[in-house]
Design a protein around this motif. Structure first.
Motif, PDB file in Angstrom:
ATOM      1  N   MET A  31      41.090  65.436 -19.354  1.00 19.82           N
ATOM      2  CA  MET A  31      41.353  66.578 -20.239  1.00 19.82           C
ATOM      3  C   MET A  31      42.767  66.525 -20.815  1.00 19.82           C
ATOM      4  O   MET A  31      43.005  67.009 -21.919  1.00 19.82           O
ATOM      5  CB  MET A  31      41.137  67.890 -19.516  1.00 19.82           C
ATOM      6  N   LEU A  32      43.701  65.943 -20.071  1.00 22.98           N
ATOM      7  CA  LEU A  32      45.058  65.819 -20.593  1.00 22.98           C
ATOM      8  C   LEU A  32      45.104  64.880 -21.794  1.00 22.98           C
ATOM      9  O   LEU A  32      45.895  65.091 -22.713  1.00 22.98           O
ATOM     10  CB  LEU A  32      46.021  65.344 -19.498  1.00 22.98           C
ATOM     11  N   CYS A  33      44.252  63.864 -21.792  1.00 20.88           N
ATOM     12  CA  CYS A  33      44.168  62.969 -22.955  1.00 20.88           C
ATOM     13  C   CYS A  33      43.695  63.750 -24.178  1.00 20.88           C
ATOM     14  O   CYS A  33      44.216  63.567 -25.283  1.00 20.88           O
ATOM     15  CB  CYS A  33      43.218  61.813 -22.676  1.00 20.88           C
ATOM     16  N   SER A  34      42.739  64.617 -23.964  1.00 23.98           N
ATOM     17  CA  SER A  34      42.252  65.462 -25.062  1.00 23.98           C
ATOM     18  C   SER A  34      43.329  66.431 -25.513  1.00 23.98           C
ATOM     19  O   SER A  34      43.498  66.672 -26.706  1.00 23.98           O
ATOM     20  CB  SER A  34      41.018  66.250 -24.617  1.00 23.98           C
ATOM     21  N   GLN A  35      44.070  66.982 -24.565  1.00 20.36           N
ATOM     22  CA  GLN A  35      45.109  67.948 -24.893  1.00 20.36           C
ATOM     23  C   GLN A  35      46.251  67.313 -25.693  1.00 20.36           C
ATOM     24  O   GLN A  35      46.758  67.921 -26.631  1.00 20.36           O
ATOM     25  CB  GLN A  35      45.666  68.606 -23.623  1.00 20.36           C
ATOM     26  N   PHE A  55      51.358  75.032 -26.412  1.00 21.77           N
ATOM     27  CA  PHE A  55      51.139  74.079 -25.320  1.00 21.77           C
ATOM     28  C   PHE A  55      52.122  74.250 -24.163  1.00 21.77           C
ATOM     29  O   PHE A  55      51.955  73.632 -23.126  1.00 21.77           O
ATOM     30  CB  PHE A  55      51.185  72.641 -25.848  1.00 21.77           C
ATOM     31  N   SER A  56      53.142  75.084 -24.323  1.00 17.21           N
ATOM     32  CA  SER A  56      54.120  75.290 -23.253  1.00 17.21           C
ATOM     33  C   SER A  56      53.623  76.234 -22.164  1.00 17.21           C
ATOM     34  O   SER A  56      54.252  76.363 -21.126  1.00 17.21           O
ATOM     35  CB  SER A  56      55.439  75.819 -23.834  1.00 17.21           C
ATOM     36  N   LYS A  57      52.517  76.881 -22.403  1.00 16.31           N
ATOM     37  CA  LYS A  57      51.910  77.765 -21.408  1.00 16.31           C
ATOM     38  C   LYS A  57      50.489  77.290 -21.129  1.00 16.31           C
ATOM     39  O   LYS A  57      49.795  76.829 -22.030  1.00 16.31           O
ATOM     40  CB  LYS A  57      51.867  79.211 -21.907  1.00 16.31           C
ATOM     41  N   LYS A  58      50.067  77.424 -19.895  1.00 14.22           N
ATOM     42  CA  LYS A  58      48.727  76.973 -19.531  1.00 14.22           C
ATOM     43  C   LYS A  58      47.657  77.792 -20.229  1.00 14.22           C
ATOM     44  O   LYS A  58      46.661  77.264 -20.701  1.00 14.22           O
ATOM     45  CB  LYS A  58      48.528  77.008 -18.024  1.00 14.22           C
ATOM     46  N   GLY A  59      47.858  79.093 -20.311  1.00 17.08           N
ATOM     47  CA  GLY A  59      46.853  79.953 -20.936  1.00 17.08           C
ATOM     48  C   GLY A  59      45.521  79.797 -20.225  1.00 17.08           C
ATOM     49  O   GLY A  59      45.446  79.741 -19.005  1.00 17.08           O
ATOM     50  N   GLY A  60      44.448  79.667 -20.981  1.00 16.02           N
ATOM     51  CA  GLY A  60      43.119  79.524 -20.400  1.00 16.02           C
ATOM     52  C   GLY A  60      42.676  78.083 -20.263  1.00 16.02           C
ATOM     53  O   GLY A  60      41.522  77.824 -19.945  1.00 16.02           O
ATOM     54  N   ALA A  61      43.570  77.149 -20.495  1.00 13.49           N
ATOM     55  CA  ALA A  61      43.205  75.728 -20.436  1.00 13.49           C
ATOM     56  C   ALA A  61      42.866  75.306 -19.009  1.00 13.49           C
ATOM     57  O   ALA A  61      43.445  75.800 -18.046  1.00 13.49           O
ATOM     58  CB  ALA A  61      44.337  74.866 -20.975  1.00 13.49           C
ATOM     59  N   GLN A  62      41.931  74.365 -18.887  1.00 11.88           N
ATOM     60  CA  GLN A  62      41.556  73.854 -17.572  1.00 11.88           C
ATOM     61  C   GLN A  62      42.556  72.815 -17.068  1.00 11.88           C
ATOM     62  O   GLN A  62      42.618  72.555 -15.886  1.00 11.88           O
ATOM     63  CB  GLN A  62      40.166  73.242 -17.634  1.00 11.88           C
ATOM     64  N   SER A  63      43.325  72.235 -17.968  1.00 14.14           N
ATOM     65  CA  SER A  63      44.324  71.248 -17.564  1.00 14.14           C
ATOM     66  C   SER A  63      45.716  71.862 -17.669  1.00 14.14           C
ATOM     67  O   SER A  63      45.908  72.885 -18.308  1.00 14.14           O
ATOM     68  CB  SER A  63      44.219  70.002 -18.447  1.00 14.14           C
TER      69      SER A  63
END
Length: 135
Positions: A31-35, A55-63
């Motif tokens: 998922m980090l590659c996608s991010q 992108f500096s905050k995780k928010g609802g991301a799984q990675s």
């Protein structure tokens, strides 16, 4: 984008992936590659500052996408300042800059180098896979 600069950055990007905790036992969450790819699109379609803020905050991301910002800042920082880099220090730097776009090319080059260096790691589907596979 400078192909020569990106080529020079790849070995350091490999180190950044390890130092900034993007890898776990030689594996990187797919998922980090996608991010990191999505980050490039966000910069291109939007603005550098808004992309870094998002992108500096995780928010609802799984990675842990905020670690990507840490790795980018680690990579563009002078070696003597790398230990003080955090997940939000890139955003802080851009907010304080009179013209944040002066960093645009170096940030994009760093993101590309990190994306390419991720190919040197085994990819896992999620964070739990990388933790259990090494056990």
């Amino acid at each position: 984008m400078s192909k020569q600069r990106i080529d020079k950055l790849i070995p350091e990007a490999y180190q950044a992936i390890e130092k900034c905790n993007l890898s776990n036992k030689g594996k990187v969450n797919k998922m980090l590659c996608s991010q990191i790819s999505a980050f490039g699109v966000a910069v291109t379609m939007g603005s550098l500052l808004s992309a870094v803020a998002f992108f500096s905050k995780k928010g609802g991301a799984q990675s842990d996408r905020q670690l990507l910002m840490k790795a980018i800042h680690w990579l563009i920082s002078p070696q003597e300042n790398r230990e003080s880099v955090t997940e939000t220090s890139l955003l802080d730097m851009l907010v304080k800059a009179h013209n944040p776009n002066i960093y645009r090319e170096s940030i994009i080059d760093a993101a590309i180098a990190i994306k390419l260096a991720m190919n040197l790691f085994d990819l896992t589907k999620n964070k739990k896979d990388s933790e259990t596979e090494g056990a």
